[in-house]
Enzyme design. Structure first.
Site, mmCIF file in Angstrom:
data_model
loop_
_atom_site.group_PDB
_atom_site.id
_atom_site.type_symbol
_atom_site.label_atom_id
_atom_site.label_comp_id
_atom_site.label_asym_id
_atom_site.label_seq_id
_atom_site.Cartn_x
_atom_site.Cartn_y
_atom_site.Cartn_z
ATOM 1 N N PRO A 180 33.470 69.042 35.492
ATOM 2 C CA PRO A 180 32.670 67.941 34.931
ATOM 3 C C PRO A 180 33.371 67.005 33.949
ATOM 4 O O PRO A 180 33.058 66.981 32.747
ATOM 5 C CB PRO A 180 31.520 68.691 34.250
ATOM 6 C CG PRO A 180 32.140 69.975 33.813
ATOM 7 C CD PRO A 180 33.113 70.351 34.900
ATOM 8 N N CYS A 181 34.276 66.187 34.451
ATOM 9 C CA CYS A 181 34.923 65.199 33.580
ATOM 10 C C CYS A 181 33.938 64.114 33.135
ATOM 11 O O CYS A 181 34.225 63.370 32.184
ATOM 12 C CB CYS A 181 36.128 64.573 34.285
ATOM 13 S SG CYS A 181 35.763 63.808 35.869
#
Length: 209
Positions: free
Chosen positions: A178-179
């Site tokens: 989850p950037c």
């Protein structure tokens, strides 16, 4: 044959349409059988499929080790597949079955019933500090965010704020890794490989859960 008796293109298409409908299932079955045989004979290095999502069509690609790539539509799926063929293996084939679990978990995530992914991941497309950043990102809690500076500190290089931005921008596994939870220190979104609207959608989804 007179000129009047020659069918026009519309007529030919109408005549061929039932044939297309008859052939399509057979071709699908043939493709599925070839995919199974390739996997059974260990001649399939990369399997891929495309899934629909609230942020557009996502290309999923996986090796036997795990999910290798998640790509947004705007990245050009054909170009992504060509890069994988050039840099990982040319033995690449649309084989959805290998990605059934990934597709299921993504569907659960987008429906708001899954907060963390439980998928094997193949990180071979990242290395060095970028890989350190990617390993940290799942530690950012669902519905929360961290600044680029906070991620740099957590990844062991407090001054490497720009490098964190680069690691996020080149993340080969967005959404799953989850950037999108990394934002600027002032709270603004910053860039995102899938576009700012996609990042906004993901953060809003998590905030609403």
């Amino acid at each position: 044959m007179t000129l009047e008796s020659v069918p026009d293109q519309t007529s030919v298409a109408a005549l061929l349409e039932p044939l297309d409908h008859e052939l399509a299932p057979a071709l699908d079955r043939l493709h599925a059988r070839l995919a199974r045989q390739a996997q059974e004979l260990h001649r399939l290095d990369i399997a891929y499929r495309v899934v629909e999502s609230p942020i557009g069509r996502l290309l999923l690609a996986a090796t036997e080790q795990g999910i290798l790539r998640v790509a947004f539509d705007l990245e050009n799926h054909d170009a992504v597949l060509q890069l994988l063929a050039d840099n990982v293996s040319p033995r690449i084939l649309e084989a959805p079955a290998r990605l059934d679990e990934a597709a299921r978990e993504l569907d659960e995530y987008f429906r708001g019933t899954r907060r963390a992914f439980d998928l094997p991941l193949d990180f071979r497309l990242s290395r060095g500090f970028r890989l350190s950043v990617l390993h940290h990102l799942p530690d950012i809690a669902y519905g929360s965010t961290e600044s680029y500076a906070q991620v740099a500190l957590a990844a062991g290089s407090p001054k490497a704020v720009r490098a964190v931005g680069t690691a996020c921008a080149t993340n080969p596994l967005p959404v799953v890794v989850p950037c999108h939870r990394v934002v600027k220190s002032d709270g603004s979104f910053g860039g995102y490989l899938g576009g700012v609207d996609a990042k906004r959608t993901l953060l809003a989804l998590e905030a609403a859960a």
